[in-house]
Design a protein around this motif. Sequence first.
Motif, short mmCIF file in Angstrom:
data_model
loop_
_atom_site.label_atom_id
_atom_site.label_comp_id
_atom_site.label_asym_id
_atom_site.label_seq_id
_atom_site.Cartn_x
_atom_site.Cartn_y
_atom_site.Cartn_z
N ASN A 55 0.80 -1.23 0.00
CA ASN A 55 0.00 0.00 0.00
C ASN A 55 0.83 1.28 0.00
N LEU A 56 2.14 1.18 0.18
CA LEU A 56 3.00 2.36 0.17
C LEU A 56 4.33 1.96 -0.47
N PRO A 57 4.45 2.12 -1.79
CA PRO A 57 5.56 1.51 -2.53
C PRO A 57 6.89 2.27 -2.46
N VAL A 58 7.37 2.46 -1.24
CA VAL A 58 8.70 3.05 -1.05
C VAL A 58 9.76 2.13 -1.64
N ASN A 59 9.55 0.82 -1.52
CA ASN A 59 10.53 -0.17 -2.00
C ASN A 59 10.84 0.00 -3.48
N MET A 60 9.83 0.39 -4.26
CA MET A 60 10.05 0.57 -5.70
C MET A 60 11.09 1.65 -5.97
N LEU A 61 11.05 2.70 -5.19
CA LEU A 61 12.00 3.80 -5.38
C LEU A 61 13.40 3.40 -4.92
N ILE A 111 10.96 -2.89 4.38
CA ILE A 111 11.99 -2.49 3.42
C ILE A 111 13.34 -2.38 4.11
N ASP A 112 14.38 -2.58 3.34
CA ASP A 112 15.74 -2.35 3.81
C ASP A 112 16.12 -0.94 3.37
N HIS A 113 16.13 0.00 4.33
CA HIS A 113 16.40 1.39 3.95
C HIS A 113 17.78 1.84 4.42
N CYS A 114 18.72 0.93 4.51
CA CYS A 114 20.09 1.28 4.87
C CYS A 114 20.66 2.23 3.82
#
Length: 344
Positions: free
Chosen positions: A172-178, A200-203
């Motif tokens: 529902n919130l596609p931060v991973n795509m970016l 998500i892995d936002h390292c």
Amino acid sequence: MKYALALGGGGTRGAFEVGVWQALGELGIEIEAITGTSIGAVNGAVFASGLDAQELWQNIKATDIADIKDDNLFSPASLLSFIKNANDGGIDASAFGELLKKHINEDAVRKSGIDYGLCTYRTDTKKSEELFLDHIPPGELIDYILASACFPMFKPVTINGVLYTDGAIRNNLPVNMLIERGYDTIISVSVKGVGMIKSIDHCGVNIINVDCRTPEVGIMEFDSEAISKSIKSGYFECMRVFGRYAGDRFSICRDSYYDALFLYGKDIIGGIEAAALMCGIDPYRVYTFPELCDEVLKSYKSCRKLRFLVYAMRRDYRGRGVLDSLGRYFSAANAIIYLSDRRI
């Protein structure tokens, strides 16, 4: 510095994202990529195409979305329509498709220079389908946006023989795509929609969260006044996140806020903001701290709980340890007592 923008799904709560977009424009923040799910995919395409999102949102009606008898989704006639359509695979979404064609220009999106992507859900594989423009054939963008925003009560959207429905089911919130696309400075906008949020892995990634903390409108509520408030809420929340204004729930001029911080500290400022919320003071304008205090001191007696608590605390300070358990009411009353006899 350029930013990427991720927009969450949440039905009519997506109006919040319109206010965020307005604020980003005023702040001069350049967006180089947008991803969205469900209404986030719709808004993202409208933003990228350069069309007026306010026009879409301030005139939207339930009959623009669903094949129902009137604008009340919960009227007896509408509920009967839902029941009838449920036996036929769901509600016909063709009206929604026509609305998208009216407000989204595919050529403009493709020529915008914005790296646009969306998330939908394949019913055959039961997995999310995450697509950027370079993977969407020309002429099919509106179909994929409709698929991303295909609320489960609608009939699935068929594209090239494949059935798709709302992307919120899996993402529902596609931060991973970016992140997977290589963007490392991302503005994430959540509108408290129903759906799954991917871990998500936002390292090594800077994620700036602009969240709709208290929604002004329901997920499928088509009330123009509530939608207008939601747009304002998104605008002011974004302005606070990026430091144009200070404050938690109210927008306070920065210089005035830091003057108050020096004089009174965070607890008194927080108490005044809590009292302002309880008193129903308009959160959709900019205040100096003295102006907000004046509003609170003029109106707190109209809030029965606050009036009583201020009276009780003034009468017996020995009982304040017990009153402290009242949390935000205590904080609000304490700030009122402290400031009421002082010139600000």
